[in-house]
Design an enzyme around this catalytic site. Structure first.
Site, PDB file in Angstrom:
ATOM      1  N   CYS A 135      -7.255 -34.683  31.639  1.00 46.72           N
ATOM      2  CA  CYS A 135      -6.540 -35.078  30.605  1.00 46.72           C
ATOM      3  C   CYS A 135      -5.322 -35.969  31.231  1.00 46.72           C
ATOM      4  CB  CYS A 135      -5.805 -33.951  29.761  1.00 46.72           C
ATOM      5  SG  CYS A 135      -5.391 -32.541  30.813  1.00 46.72           S
ATOM      6  N   HIS A 249       1.117 -34.033  27.380  1.00 48.06           N
ATOM      7  CA  HIS A 249       1.660 -34.414  28.836  1.00 48.06           C
ATOM      8  C   HIS A 249       2.662 -35.515  28.957  1.00 48.06           C
ATOM      9  CE1 HIS A 249      -1.374 -31.280  29.694  1.00 48.06           C
ATOM     10  NE2 HIS A 249      -2.305 -32.130  30.341  1.00 48.06           N
TER      11      HIS A 249
HETATM   12  P1  NAP Z   1      -9.615 -22.297  26.080  1.00 46.89           P
HETATM   13  O1  NAP Z   1      -8.720 -22.533  24.918  1.00 46.89           O
HETATM   14  O2  NAP Z   1      -9.351 -21.292  26.923  1.00 46.89           O
HETATM   15  O3  NAP Z   1     -11.311 -22.098  25.438  1.00 46.89           O
HETATM   16  C1  NAP Z   1     -12.420 -21.944  26.349  1.00 46.89           C
HETATM   17  C2  NAP Z   1     -13.699 -21.833  25.609  1.00 46.89           C
HETATM   18  O4  NAP Z   1     -14.588 -21.840  26.325  1.00 46.89           O
HETATM   19  C3  NAP Z   1     -13.551 -20.709  24.355  1.00 46.89           C
HETATM   20  O5  NAP Z   1     -14.357 -21.105  23.149  1.00 46.89           O
HETATM   21  C4  NAP Z   1     -14.470 -19.754  25.082  1.00 46.89           C
HETATM   22  O6  NAP Z   1     -15.174 -18.756  24.252  1.00 46.89           O
HETATM   23  C5  NAP Z   1     -15.425 -20.605  25.757  1.00 46.89           C
HETATM   24  N1  NAP Z   1     -16.035 -20.082  27.066  1.00 46.89           N
HETATM   25  C6  NAP Z   1     -15.538 -19.484  27.986  1.00 46.89           C
HETATM   26  N2  NAP Z   1     -16.635 -19.092  28.892  1.00 46.89           N
HETATM   27  C7  NAP Z   1     -17.808 -19.322  28.334  1.00 46.89           C
HETATM   28  C8  NAP Z   1     -18.816 -19.026  28.745  1.00 46.89           C
HETATM   29  N3  NAP Z   1     -19.347 -18.302  29.723  1.00 46.89           N
HETATM   30  N4  NAP Z   1     -20.032 -19.470  27.657  1.00 46.89           N
HETATM   31  C9  NAP Z   1     -19.794 -19.982  26.631  1.00 46.89           C
HETATM   32  N5  NAP Z   1     -18.540 -20.087  26.214  1.00 46.89           N
HETATM   33  C10 NAP Z   1     -17.500 -19.968  27.142  1.00 46.89           C
HETATM   34  O7  NAP Z   1      -9.763 -23.593  27.113  1.00 46.89           O
HETATM   35  P2  NAP Z   1      -9.661 -25.129  26.562  1.00 46.89           P
HETATM   36  O8  NAP Z   1      -8.314 -25.357  26.752  1.00 46.89           O
HETATM   37  O9  NAP Z   1     -10.347 -25.420  25.140  1.00 46.89           O
HETATM   38  O10 NAP Z   1     -10.437 -26.029  27.726  1.00 46.89           O
HETATM   39  C11 NAP Z   1     -11.842 -25.876  28.138  1.00 46.89           C
HETATM   40  C12 NAP Z   1     -12.459 -26.677  28.964  1.00 46.89           C
HETATM   41  O11 NAP Z   1     -11.741 -28.230  28.721  1.00 46.89           O
HETATM   42  C13 NAP Z   1     -11.738 -26.517  30.403  1.00 46.89           C
HETATM   43  O12 NAP Z   1     -12.839 -26.881  31.295  1.00 46.89           O
HETATM   44  C14 NAP Z   1     -10.808 -27.318  30.385  1.00 46.89           C
HETATM   45  O13 NAP Z   1     -10.548 -27.681  31.868  1.00 46.89           O
HETATM   46  C15 NAP Z   1     -11.362 -28.613  29.843  1.00 46.89           C
HETATM   47  N6  NAP Z   1     -10.228 -29.493  29.413  1.00 46.89           N
HETATM   48  C16 NAP Z   1      -9.079 -29.008  28.650  1.00 46.89           C
HETATM   49  C17 NAP Z   1      -8.079 -29.851  28.290  1.00 46.89           C
HETATM   50  C18 NAP Z   1      -6.970 -29.205  27.489  1.00 46.89           C
HETATM   51  O14 NAP Z   1      -5.826 -30.082  27.206  1.00 46.89           O
HETATM   52  N7  NAP Z   1      -6.991 -27.991  26.973  1.00 46.89           N
HETATM   53  C19 NAP Z   1      -8.163 -31.239  28.617  1.00 46.89           C
HETATM   54  C20 NAP Z   1      -8.972 -31.851  29.269  1.00 46.89           C
HETATM   55  C21 NAP Z   1     -10.125 -30.609  29.536  1.00 46.89           C
HETATM   56  P3  NAP Z   1     -14.438 -17.585  23.788  1.00 46.89           P
HETATM   57  O15 NAP Z   1     -13.535 -17.932  22.927  1.00 46.89           O
HETATM   58  O16 NAP Z   1     -15.416 -16.436  23.409  1.00 46.89           O
HETATM   59  O17 NAP Z   1     -13.745 -16.771  25.133  1.00 46.89           O
END
Ligand code: NAP
Length: 347
Positions: A135, A249
């Site tokens: 991001c 950010h």
């Molecule tokens: P989050 O709110 O913690 O959500 C994580 C998601 O992944 C949830 O739906 C979770 O399911 C699922 N998950 C976790 N482990 C899993 C598994 N083994 N199998 C299937 N599903 C699984 O995180 P997020 O902010 O959405 O970020 C997710 C990814 O995007 C990360 O890699 C992060 O680095 C990337 N990202 C995030 C952002 C940001 O601004 N947040 C920006 C760029 C990239 P449950 O709810 O069932 O646990």
């Protein structure tokens, strides 16, 4: 024959990025024929609404993609789950747009910001995976691109002010509970998602440190920018800081160019660039017109740029302040823009 609607899968559908995928698919009226939602076993059976219809969240497993004929998967379950499941989905014929860090530096996986290097999408077929950048990288390269094209950037010094949502929904909760805990003087603070208390602090550490003193987040900003801009010659140094903010950010970006520039031209050029909104009327009576700030930009699509001014300490120096919604342009929106190009040009 070209399809007019597509089967879409969302991995990590219950997370911050996953929920934003659904909102943006609906807002942009993406041609969805079928929708499959996947998350971990914690969310098994959860019901999520999309365009008025209820969808049941499936637990992701090795057979999840079989016989479903999914065209595009928008994936954001974290790097370790992606390393296993994205290739499985790709093998079953889906093009995976992966939001995690796992494939970003893979030479056979394009790393794409549609405003900067949309043509790289054409290499998607090497692994059937396209990576979405970090991001903090996405919102920096959008304004860097037009400046580099016209004035050739020699060096960039960036300091970030990153919101807690960048670390997922549990990290946002940590800020909320710590803040109310401190205000109400309720018990001890137990940092879990952050290395120290995030409430009322700025933490100069995002991700883990490497031997040379930089964090992985800082190294990502350098390497990913070089890959997206197709120019390893740009000197980049980054300091990434987590701040007690929920969404968006901010980045202070100091740029040195090879060619001299006129500051008015930089302002005009940035305001004419698709995907950028310049807010730089510092003496305006309306605070929303002075400069971009987090609570004003949250939920919006553009990368906002303000405080555009010369850096008088060097010959061709420029300072800008950049704010974007990290969950939206920094993740879900960027991925869906990639998907839109994919269906227009390649699928
Ligand atoms: P989050 O709110 O913690 O959500 C994580 C998601 O992944 C949830 O739906 C979770 O399911 C699922 N998950 C976790 N482990 C899993 C598994 N083994 N199998 C299937 N599903 C699984 O995180 P997020 O902010 O959405 O970020 C997710 C990814 O995007 C990360 O890699 C992060 O680095 C990337 N990202 C995030 C952002 C940001 O601004 N947040 C920006 C760029 C990239 P449950 O709810 O069932 O646990």
């Amino acid at each position: 024959m070209k399809k007019d609607k597509y089967s879409i899968g969302i991995i990590g559908a219950t997370g911050l990025v996953g929920r934003e995928f659904l909102e943006i698919l609906e807002q942009r009226n993406f041609p969805v024929m079928k929708l499959y939602l996947f998350a971990s076993e914690n969310s098994m059976g959860e019901v999520i609404k999309f365009k008025g219809t209820d969808y049941i969240v499936e637990t992701l497993n090795e057979d999840s993609f079989k016989k479903k004929k999914i065209d595009i998967i928008l994936s954001s379950p974290g790097a370790s789950a992606s390393s296993k499941y994205s290739p499985l989905a790709a093998k079953e014929g889906a093009v995976v747009i992966d939001n995690t860090s796992y494939f970003r530096m893979d030479d056979d996986v394009p790393l794409v910001v549609p405003e900067v290097n949309p043509d790289d999408i054409r290499y998607y077929g090497k692994k059937n995976i396209i990576s979405n950048p970090n991001c903090s990288t996405i919102q920096m390269v959008v304004p860097l691109k037009p400046i580099h094209d016209k004035y050739k950037i020699k060096r960039v010094v960036v300091s970030t002010y990153q919101s807690t949502s960048g670390a997922g929904k549990k990290a946002m909760d940590e800020l909320f509970y710590q803040t109310t805990g401190v205000i109400n003087a309720k018990g001890d603070i137990f940092p879990e998602k952050f290395p120290i208390q995030i409430a009322f602090n700025c933490i100069p550490q995002i991700d883990v440190f490497s031997e040379d003193g930089y964090t992985k987040e800082e190294i990502k900003m350098v390497k990913e920018t070089h890959k997206i801009m197709h120019d390893k010659g740009i000197g980049i140094t980054a300091t990434t800081v987590r701040v007690p903010v929920f969404f968006c950010h901010g980045e202070s970006v100091n740029i040195e160019t090879e060619k001299p520039f006129d500051i008015k031209d930089i302002k005009t050029m940035l305001s004419e660039t698709k995907g950028i909104k310049v807010v730089d009327n510092i003496f305006s009576d309306n605070p929303d017109e002075r400069y971009p700030y987090q609570t004003h930009v949250a939920g919006l699509d553009d990368v906002f740029v303000g405080r555009i001014r010369k850096d008088f300490s060097i010959q061709n120096g420029l300072n800008i302040w950049v704010v974007a919604d990290n969950v939206r342009k920094g993740a879900a929106l960027n991925a869906i823009q990639i998907a839109e190009i994919l269906i227009q040009k390649y699928l």
